[in-house]
Design a protein around this motif. Structure first.
Motif, PDB file in Angstrom:
ATOM      1  N   HIS A 235       0.697  -1.034  -0.056  1.00 45.24           N
ATOM      2  CA  HIS A 235       0.316   0.150  -0.127  1.00 45.24           C
ATOM      3  C   HIS A 235       0.855   1.243   0.205  1.00 45.24           C
ATOM      4  O   HIS A 235       0.413   2.080  -0.691  1.00 45.24           O
ATOM      5  N   GLY A 236       2.035   1.262   1.060  1.00 46.06           N
ATOM      6  CA  GLY A 236       3.152   2.056   0.189  1.00 46.06           C
ATOM      7  C   GLY A 236       4.884   1.776   1.083  1.00 46.06           C
ATOM      8  O   GLY A 236       4.405   0.644   0.600  1.00 46.06           O
ATOM      9  N   ILE A 237       4.724   2.920  -0.594  1.00 47.79           N
ATOM     10  CA  ILE A 237       6.874   2.590  -0.718  1.00 47.79           C
ATOM     11  C   ILE A 237       7.341   3.378  -0.245  1.00 47.79           C
ATOM     12  O   ILE A 237       6.620   4.973  -0.609  1.00 47.79           O
ATOM     13  N   LEU A 238       8.448   3.705   0.045  1.00 51.58           N
ATOM     14  CA  LEU A 238       9.077   4.127   0.777  1.00 51.58           C
ATOM     15  C   LEU A 238      10.864   4.032   0.598  1.00 51.58           C
ATOM     16  O   LEU A 238      11.632   2.725   0.799  1.00 51.58           O
ATOM     17  N   CYS A 239      11.257   4.904  -0.303  1.00 46.91           N
ATOM     18  CA  CYS A 239      12.161   5.009  -0.347  1.00 46.91           C
ATOM     19  C   CYS A 239      13.228   5.593   0.495  1.00 46.91           C
ATOM     20  O   CYS A 239      13.190   7.197   0.210  1.00 46.91           O
ATOM     21  N   GLN A 240      13.867   5.513   0.955  1.00 46.75           N
ATOM     22  CA  GLN A 240      15.090   5.662   2.087  1.00 46.75           C
ATOM     23  C   GLN A 240      15.866   6.612   1.651  1.00 46.75           C
ATOM     24  O   GLN A 240      16.849   6.575   0.912  1.00 46.75           O
ATOM     25  N   PHE A 241      15.815   8.368   2.162  1.00 46.84           N
ATOM     26  CA  PHE A 241      17.138   8.934   0.932  1.00 46.84           C
ATOM     27  C   PHE A 241      17.899   9.457   2.401  1.00 46.84           C
ATOM     28  O   PHE A 241      17.671   9.453   3.575  1.00 46.84           O
ATOM     29  N   PRO A 242      19.226   9.989   1.871  1.00 50.97           N
ATOM     30  CA  PRO A 242      20.116  10.701   0.635  1.00 50.97           C
ATOM     31  C   PRO A 242      20.746   8.944  -0.560  1.00 50.97           C
ATOM     32  O   PRO A 242      20.882   8.071   0.721  1.00 50.97           O
ATOM     33  N   LEU A 243      20.315   8.897  -1.296  1.00 52.93           N
ATOM     34  CA  LEU A 243      20.328   8.230  -2.303  1.00 52.93           C
ATOM     35  C   LEU A 243      22.428   8.134  -2.469  1.00 52.93           C
ATOM     36  O   LEU A 243      23.046   8.782  -2.510  1.00 52.93           O
ATOM     37  N   PRO A 244      22.855   6.490  -2.837  1.00 54.04           N
ATOM     38  CA  PRO A 244      24.522   6.847  -2.716  1.00 54.04           C
ATOM     39  C   PRO A 244      24.654   7.691  -3.736  1.00 54.04           C
ATOM     40  O   PRO A 244      23.424   7.994  -5.501  1.00 54.04           O
ATOM     41  N   GLU A 245      26.059   8.191  -4.249  1.00 56.29           N
ATOM     42  CA  GLU A 245      25.649   9.399  -5.724  1.00 56.29           C
ATOM     43  C   GLU A 245      25.794   8.720  -6.714  1.00 56.29           C
ATOM     44  O   GLU A 245      25.735   7.606  -7.269  1.00 56.29           O
ATOM     45  N   GLY A 246      25.066   9.477  -7.559  1.00 53.66           N
ATOM     46  CA  GLY A 246      24.331   8.507  -8.788  1.00 53.66           C
ATOM     47  C   GLY A 246      22.942   8.275  -9.498  1.00 53.66           C
ATOM     48  O   GLY A 246      22.987   8.446 -10.171  1.00 53.66           O
ATOM     49  N   LEU A 247      23.083   8.546  -8.260  1.00 53.17           N
ATOM     50  CA  LEU A 247      21.439   7.650  -8.203  1.00 53.17           C
ATOM     51  C   LEU A 247      20.673   9.585  -8.180  1.00 53.17           C
ATOM     52  O   LEU A 247      21.246   9.703  -7.071  1.00 53.17           O
ATOM     53  N   ASP A 248      19.866   9.399  -9.156  1.00 50.02           N
ATOM     54  CA  ASP A 248      18.583  10.699  -8.951  1.00 50.02           C
ATOM     55  C   ASP A 248      17.072  10.365  -8.049  1.00 50.02           C
ATOM     56  O   ASP A 248      16.318   9.813  -8.419  1.00 50.02           O
ATOM     57  N   GLU A 249      17.614  11.283  -7.061  1.00 45.79           N
ATOM     58  CA  GLU A 249      16.201  11.470  -5.944  1.00 45.79           C
ATOM     59  C   GLU A 249      15.360  11.797  -6.747  1.00 45.79           C
ATOM     60  O   GLU A 249      14.111  10.769  -5.801  1.00 45.79           O
ATOM     61  N   LYS A 250      15.663  13.061  -7.526  1.00 48.41           N
ATOM     62  CA  LYS A 250      13.737  13.256  -7.918  1.00 48.41           C
ATOM     63  C   LYS A 250      13.177  12.400  -8.817  1.00 48.41           C
ATOM     64  O   LYS A 250      11.484  11.803  -9.129  1.00 48.41           O
ATOM     65  N   LYS A 251      14.145  11.829  -9.535  1.00 51.07           N
ATOM     66  CA  LYS A 251      13.184  10.628 -10.952  1.00 51.07           C
ATOM     67  C   LYS A 251      12.745   9.603 -10.178  1.00 51.07           C
ATOM     68  O   LYS A 251      11.455   9.114 -10.297  1.00 51.07           O
ATOM     69  N   VAL A 252      13.360   9.356  -8.683  1.00 53.85           N
ATOM     70  CA  VAL A 252      12.798   8.147  -7.922  1.00 53.85           C
ATOM     71  C   VAL A 252      11.376   8.443  -7.141  1.00 53.85           C
ATOM     72  O   VAL A 252      10.274   7.671  -7.506  1.00 53.85           O
ATOM     73  N   ILE A 253      11.604  10.133  -7.030  1.00 56.49           N
ATOM     74  CA  ILE A 253      10.249  10.056  -5.902  1.00 56.49           C
ATOM     75  C   ILE A 253       9.133  10.595  -6.947  1.00 56.49           C
ATOM     76  O   ILE A 253       7.951  10.041  -7.021  1.00 56.49           O
ATOM     77  N   GLN A 254       9.643  11.043  -8.354  1.00 60.79           N
ATOM     78  CA  GLN A 254       8.543  10.748  -9.359  1.00 60.79           C
ATOM     79  C   GLN A 254       8.193   8.944  -9.933  1.00 60.79           C
ATOM     80  O   GLN A 254       6.651   9.287 -10.760  1.00 60.79           O
ATOM     81  N   THR A 255       8.863   8.474  -9.857  1.00 58.65           N
ATOM     82  CA  THR A 255       8.600   6.798 -10.162  1.00 58.65           C
ATOM     83  C   THR A 255       7.854   6.219  -8.963  1.00 58.65           C
ATOM     84  O   THR A 255       7.115   5.469  -9.797  1.00 58.65           O
ATOM     85  N   ILE A 256       7.414   6.503  -7.708  1.00 64.41           N
ATOM     86  CA  ILE A 256       6.606   6.352  -6.908  1.00 64.41           C
ATOM     87  C   ILE A 256       5.366   6.488  -7.510  1.00 64.41           C
ATOM     88  O   ILE A 256       4.706   7.997  -7.689  1.00 64.41           O
ATOM     89  N   ALA A 257       4.587   5.939  -7.229  1.00 59.99           N
ATOM     90  CA  ALA A 257       2.931   6.062  -7.852  1.00 59.99           C
ATOM     91  C   ALA A 257       2.076   6.717  -6.894  1.00 59.99           C
ATOM     92  O   ALA A 257       2.149   6.544  -5.647  1.00 59.99           O
ATOM     93  N   PRO A 258       1.833   7.906  -6.837  1.00 60.97           N
ATOM     94  CA  PRO A 258       1.220   9.183  -6.294  1.00 60.97           C
ATOM     95  C   PRO A 258       0.460   8.208  -5.302  1.00 60.97           C
ATOM     96  O   PRO A 258       0.623   8.857  -4.102  1.00 60.97           O
ATOM     97  N   GLU A 259      -0.745   7.159  -5.487  1.00 56.86           N
ATOM     98  CA  GLU A 259      -1.495   7.118  -4.511  1.00 56.86           C
ATOM     99  C   GLU A 259      -0.663   5.308  -3.502  1.00 56.86           C
ATOM    100  O   GLU A 259      -1.199   5.155  -2.142  1.00 56.86           O
TER     101      GLU A 259
END
Ligand code: NAD
Length: 296
Positions: free
Chosen positions: A91-115
């Motif tokens: 039901h819920g997805i959380l990706c723990q930040f900060p991500l290791p260098e080279g990974l794009d947090e903004k893109k990850v946030i936008q990949t998670i389904a808004p619901e």
């Protein structure tokens, strides 16, 4: 001397409410489930993820950990998130930040389904907050609002000053406090604000979220103000066994002598953040099953 707003006590109350809620949902065949994605081995992130897992278990909720190596590529991370988006048991997805260098947090946030965005960071959820019709509220701002509400502090018509304008904390808190229902008159301060002490001294409610140890001194605070300290900073302290201790963004002793209410660090906003993550996950499960949100 001011009254202490204990995040420990308030979050324990919320966790008790969540326990009952989860029990009831289970009788309807719904088991709220949080997926937590951790990439790499950042020690602070490992502690946060452990705490989130422990709290999930305490309230009877399912949590699934996905621990990925720091060699994980952007594509691999996004593929995992897409599979969690598609899994009806999550039901819920959380990706723990900060991500290791080279990974794009903004893109990850936008990949998670808004619901399923229980961290409330997806642009859609940030936009709903900006429009005054919030769905998922990011956990720390949500925790601050609950602390004010559950301490009987009215924000309507009050001057609120928010120190910090990050997307994670300062900005959403400021937007929410100025929205209908909270009705404060809000000023946002940041690193370029001039005459900062002059501005903060006008605050009936002062919220510090800048990440500078003990930055807010008594001369920056109006007598009787409500002071919420979001900051978590580790400083050296040779008197402690570890050689360090945690402090907030507020010089606690001197400000406590002047404020009407104040939050401590640790034991203030920190525990609230995890409790509100649990609330968001339970609400995600409710919404995905056609129910309305919890009444908090
Ligand atoms: P950030 O670094 O993203 O943002 C800091 C903000 O403070 C910026 O907007 C910046 O403009 C402002 N700032 C910096 N120096 C300033 C100054 N001298 N005067 C006025 N404003 C100034 O940080 P963040 O993610 O918003 O976190 C802020 C603090 O809150 C940190 O200590 C962080 O550890 C803590 N935090 C706590 C929790 C919790 O659960 N309690 C959650 C998230 C963040």
């Amino acid at each position: 001397m001011s009254e202490l707003i204990s995040g420990k006590i308030i979050s324990a109350q919320i966790n008790e409410e969540l326990c009952l809620e989860v029990k009831q949902l289970k009788t309807k065949g719904i088991e709220p489930c949080l997926a937590v994605v951790l990439v790499g081995e950042d020690p602070a992130s490992e502690v946060y993820v452990r705490n989130k897992k422990r709290t999930s278990e305490e309230i009877g909720m399912k949590s699934i950990g996905h621990n990925l190596p720091d060699t994980t590529t952007q594509r691999e991370l996004e593929t995992l998130i897409q599979s969690l988006n598609a899994d009806p048991a999550v039901h819920g997805i959380l990706c723990q930040f900060p991500l290791p260098e080279g990974l794009d947090e903004k893109k990850v946030i936008q990949t998670i389904a808004p619901e399923k965005d229980v961290d409330g960071l997806h642009p859609l959820n940030a936009g709903l907050i900006a429009m005054g019709i919030p769905k998922f509220i990011s956990c720390t701002p949500y925790g601050v609002l609950q602390m004010l509400k559950r301490s009987g502090i009215s924000t309507s018509g009050k001057n609120a000053v928010v120190l910090g304008r990050s997307n994670l904390v300062g900005r959403p808190i400021a937007t929410l406090l100025s929205s209908k229902g909270w009705d404060a008159t809000v000023t946002v301060c940041h690193s370029r604000t001039s005459d900062l002490a002059e501005v903060t001294s006008q605050a009936d409610i002062l919220i510090a979220a800048i990440g500078i140890p003990e930055f807010v001194k008594a001369n920056m605070v109006k007598p009787g103000a409500v002071v919420i300290d979001v900051g978590i900073n580790r400083i050296d302290d040779p008197n402690k066994a570890k050689g360090t201790r945690l402090v907030g963004d507020v010089a606690f002793e001197e400000v406590a002598a002047k404020a009407s209410f104040i939050t401590p660090v640790p034991g203030g906003v920190g525990p609230m953040t995890i409790a509100m993550l649990m609330v968001n996950t339970v609400n995600a499960a409710r919404w995905q099953n056609g129910l309305t949100e919890m009444d908090l």
